[in-house]
Design an enzyme around this catalytic site. Structure first.
Site, PDB file in Angstrom:
ATOM      1  N   ASN A 246      40.370  48.859  37.833  1.00  0.00           N
ATOM      2  CA  ASN A 246      41.495  49.755  38.371  1.00  0.00           C
ATOM      3  C   ASN A 246      42.870  49.139  38.137  1.00  0.00           C
ATOM      4  O   ASN A 246      43.890  49.738  37.676  1.00  0.00           O
ATOM      5  CB  ASN A 246      41.664  49.651  39.932  1.00  0.00           C
ATOM      6  CG  ASN A 246      40.390  50.492  40.467  1.00  0.00           C
ATOM      7  OD1 ASN A 246      40.312  51.656  40.603  1.00  0.00           O
ATOM      8  ND2 ASN A 246      39.036  50.013  40.521  1.00  0.00           N
ATOM      9  N   THR A 247      43.005  47.777  37.986  1.00  0.00           N
ATOM     10  CA  THR A 247      44.328  46.951  37.733  1.00  0.00           C
ATOM     11  C   THR A 247      44.628  47.510  36.505  1.00  0.00           C
ATOM     12  O   THR A 247      45.985  47.876  36.217  1.00  0.00           O
ATOM     13  CB  THR A 247      43.881  45.324  38.012  1.00  0.00           C
ATOM     14  OG1 THR A 247      43.360  45.263  38.933  1.00  0.00           O
ATOM     15  CG2 THR A 247      45.357  44.794  37.672  1.00  0.00           C
TER      16      THR A 247
ATOM     17  N   CYS B 223      38.435  48.551  43.421  1.00  0.00           N
ATOM     18  CA  CYS B 223      38.486  47.394  42.482  1.00  0.00           C
ATOM     19  C   CYS B 223      37.029  47.354  42.124  1.00  0.00           C
ATOM     20  O   CYS B 223      36.307  47.446  42.865  1.00  0.00           O
ATOM     21  CB  CYS B 223      38.855  46.197  43.161  1.00  0.00           C
ATOM     22  SG  CYS B 223      38.525  44.712  42.047  1.00  0.00           S
ATOM     23  N   THR B 224      36.787  47.315  40.899  1.00  0.00           N
ATOM     24  CA  THR B 224      35.389  47.433  40.013  1.00  0.00           C
ATOM     25  C   THR B 224      34.527  46.175  40.645  1.00  0.00           C
ATOM     26  O   THR B 224      33.326  46.097  40.512  1.00  0.00           O
ATOM     27  CB  THR B 224      35.401  47.784  38.720  1.00  0.00           C
ATOM     28  OG1 THR B 224      35.966  46.854  38.130  1.00  0.00           O
ATOM     29  CG2 THR B 224      35.845  49.127  38.365  1.00  0.00           C
ATOM     30  N   HIS B 225      35.108  45.002  41.056  1.00  0.00           N
ATOM     31  CA  HIS B 225      34.420  43.868  41.461  1.00  0.00           C
ATOM     32  C   HIS B 225      33.719  44.157  42.916  1.00  0.00           C
ATOM     33  O   HIS B 225      32.880  43.411  43.083  1.00  0.00           O
ATOM     34  CB  HIS B 225      35.253  42.656  41.569  1.00  0.00           C
ATOM     35  CG  HIS B 225      35.566  42.138  40.490  1.00  0.00           C
ATOM     36  ND1 HIS B 225      36.321  42.882  39.235  1.00  0.00           N
ATOM     37  CD2 HIS B 225      35.376  40.725  39.911  1.00  0.00           C
ATOM     38  CE1 HIS B 225      36.284  41.949  38.206  1.00  0.00           C
ATOM     39  NE2 HIS B 225      35.904  40.612  38.426  1.00  0.00           N
TER      40      HIS B 225
ATOM     41  N   TYR C 167      43.095  39.422  36.557  1.00  0.00           N
ATOM     42  CA  TYR C 167      44.241  40.293  36.233  1.00  0.00           C
ATOM     43  C   TYR C 167      45.291  40.634  37.374  1.00  0.00           C
ATOM     44  O   TYR C 167      46.334  40.931  37.260  1.00  0.00           O
ATOM     45  CB  TYR C 167      43.828  41.523  35.495  1.00  0.00           C
ATOM     46  CG  TYR C 167      43.546  41.569  34.119  1.00  0.00           C
ATOM     47  CD1 TYR C 167      43.042  40.196  33.406  1.00  0.00           C
ATOM     48  CD2 TYR C 167      43.467  42.678  33.159  1.00  0.00           C
ATOM     49  CE1 TYR C 167      42.718  40.231  32.279  1.00  0.00           C
ATOM     50  CE2 TYR C 167      43.113  42.480  31.830  1.00  0.00           C
ATOM     51  CZ  TYR C 167      42.654  41.310  31.289  1.00  0.00           C
ATOM     52  OH  TYR C 167      42.259  41.326  30.105  1.00  0.00           O
ATOM     53  N   GLY C 168      44.542  40.729  38.652  1.00  0.00           N
ATOM     54  CA  GLY C 168      45.053  41.288  39.707  1.00  0.00           C
ATOM     55  C   GLY C 168      46.379  41.005  40.143  1.00  0.00           C
ATOM     56  O   GLY C 168      47.251  41.638  40.856  1.00  0.00           O
TER      57      GLY C 168
ATOM     58  N   GLU D 284      34.349  36.446  41.081  1.00  0.00           N
ATOM     59  CA  GLU D 284      34.407  35.503  39.630  1.00  0.00           C
ATOM     60  C   GLU D 284      33.832  34.373  39.599  1.00  0.00           C
ATOM     61  O   GLU D 284      33.056  33.862  38.789  1.00  0.00           O
ATOM     62  CB  GLU D 284      35.730  35.682  39.114  1.00  0.00           C
ATOM     63  CG  GLU D 284      36.261  36.877  38.570  1.00  0.00           C
ATOM     64  CD  GLU D 284      35.552  37.425  37.162  1.00  0.00           C
ATOM     65  OE1 GLU D 284      35.594  36.602  36.364  1.00  0.00           O
ATOM     66  OE2 GLU D 284      35.174  38.702  37.279  1.00  0.00           O
TER      67      GLU D 284
ATOM     68  N   ASP E  26      36.687  45.495  31.035  1.00  0.00           N
ATOM     69  CA  ASP E  26      37.215  44.980  32.349  1.00  0.00           C
ATOM     70  C   ASP E  26      37.758  43.665  32.361  1.00  0.00           C
ATOM     71  O   ASP E  26      37.256  43.011  31.189  1.00  0.00           O
ATOM     72  CB  ASP E  26      35.995  45.078  33.425  1.00  0.00           C
ATOM     73  CG  ASP E  26      36.459  44.504  34.755  1.00  0.00           C
ATOM     74  OD1 ASP E  26      37.543  45.164  35.430  1.00  0.00           O
ATOM     75  OD2 ASP E  26      35.930  43.476  35.281  1.00  0.00           O
ATOM     76  N   SER E  27      38.431  43.028  33.442  1.00  0.00           N
ATOM     77  CA  SER E  27      39.037  41.875  33.015  1.00  0.00           C
ATOM     78  C   SER E  27      37.750  40.903  33.436  1.00  0.00           C
ATOM     79  O   SER E  27      38.165  39.629  32.943  1.00  0.00           O
ATOM     80  CB  SER E  27      40.057  41.422  34.161  1.00  0.00           C
ATOM     81  OG  SER E  27      39.402  41.657  35.462  1.00  0.00           O
TER      82      SER E  27
HETATM   83  N1  DGL Z   1      38.026  44.547  38.420  1.00  0.00           N
HETATM   84  C1  DGL Z   1      39.318  44.687  38.221  1.00  0.00           C
HETATM   85  C2  DGL Z   1      39.653  46.106  39.205  1.00  0.00           C
HETATM   86  O1  DGL Z   1      38.907  47.052  39.245  1.00  0.00           O
HETATM   87  C3  DGL Z   1      40.103  43.663  38.668  1.00  0.00           C
HETATM   88  C4  DGL Z   1      39.902  42.423  38.694  1.00  0.00           C
HETATM   89  C5  DGL Z   1      40.993  41.362  38.524  1.00  0.00           C
HETATM   90  O2  DGL Z   1      41.944  41.250  39.231  1.00  0.00           O
HETATM   91  O3  DGL Z   1      40.953  41.058  37.185  1.00  0.00           O
HETATM   92  O4  DGL Z   1      40.751  46.055  39.677  1.00  0.00           O
END
Ligand code: DGL
Length: 280
Positions: A74-75, A192-194, A42-43, A158, A10-11
């Site tokens: 997801n990103t 989004c996994t966050h 990353y988003g 984050e 993951d990011s």
């Molecule tokens: N956890 C990431 C997701 O599921 C994205 C987080 C990010 O923007 O880095 O999309």
């Protein structure tokens, strides 16, 4: 014998919510978690940058012995998975496998809705890719999908601000926007996994009849099924029950503190510089 763990990428911290479910459903395997915290989020990044960063991390996981890597992001799944599966693996790593989180989620999400209207919350990158619209349409052509980008949620999470009272304002901001798209939405997908970290805040601000669905258990169940259908991959995986955690941030103490909350268990990580990833 060399370790051949399952790689989870993951990011940053978010993939730990998926990793937690995977370990629950598939205990006993060896795992390596890699969070690219130094370059998260990353988003809001471009397609090319997300692909480059993701591929660097995936290759590093391959170098650690992983025959299989899950993009628990997801990103990255939306922006990098297809290129990795269709080009990168074929040219350099034909025996390795990389799976994402969007398809397994799209396969089942329609079953959660009675009204046949679903709200998808994700990063700007995930929403703009249109991946959920396409994938859900494939499996549930009668479901209407509404999307909302929530660009401030990952930075809040984050930076450890997600459980502060000030976070409520930003949680409500995007919920109001998605609910304004249709009064018939009865299911909200946290794409989004966050976001599971703020799931309680999200639920508190929505009417009680709206289901809020996180992906961890869905992705884990799909992985159980994948390993049953792919003995050629499953038989390579080593099973000593060892979990290792790596992060690209040099503040591993900070990573460990936050990661333990996401993973619901103590985490002790090792630093790997993003500069060293590029060389592998
Ligand atoms: N956890 C990431 C997701 O599921 C994205 C987080 C990010 O923007 O880095 O999309």
């Amino acid at each position: 014998m060399h370790q051949q763990p399952i790689g989870i990428f993951d990011s940053g911290f978010g993939g730990l919510t998926v990793f937690k479910s995977i370990v629950e459903q598939l205990p006993g395997y060896d795992y390596i978690y890699m969070g690219d915290n130094a370059r998260a989020p990353y988003g809001n990044r471009s397609f090319n940058t997300i692909h480059q960063y993701t591929w660097e991390c995936v290759q590093w996981l391959f170098e650690q012995g992983c025959p299989l890597v899950i993009l628990a992001c997801n990103t990255a799944s939306a922006k990098a998975l297809r290129t990795i599966q269709q080009q990168d693996l074929k040219s350099g790593y034909p025996d390795k496998r990389v799976l994402g989180v969007i398809r397994p989620t799209a396969e089942v999400i329609g079953d959660y809705s009675q009204t046949k209207e679903i709200g998808v919350l994700g990063t700007k990158g995930t929403v703009q890719s249109g991946s959920y619209l396409l994938e859900i349409q494939n499996f549930f052509p009668d479901i209407k999908v509404h999307q909302q980008a929530c660009p401030l949620w990952v930075p809040l999470i984050e930076n450890g601000e997600y459980d502060q009272p000030g976070a409520d304002y930003f949680v409500k901001l995007y919920l109001d926007q998605i609910m304004a798209q249709s009064q018939n939405i009865d299911t909200i997908l946290l794409a989004c996994t966050h976001y599971p970290l703020i799931q309680q805040k999200i639920e508190a601000q929505l009417p009680a009849n709206i289901k809020v669905v996180a992906q961890g258990d869905i992705v884990a169940k799909s992985l159980v099924d994948y390993l049953q259908r792919h003995p050629e991959i499953e038989s390579k995986l080593t099973k000593n029950g060892v979990n290792k955690f790596y992060t690209t941030t040099d503040d591993t103490a900070d990573f460990d503190h936050h990661a333990s909350l996401f993973f619901s268990a103590p985490v002790k990580s090792t630093f790997i510089s993003a500069n060293d990833l590029v060389k592998c």
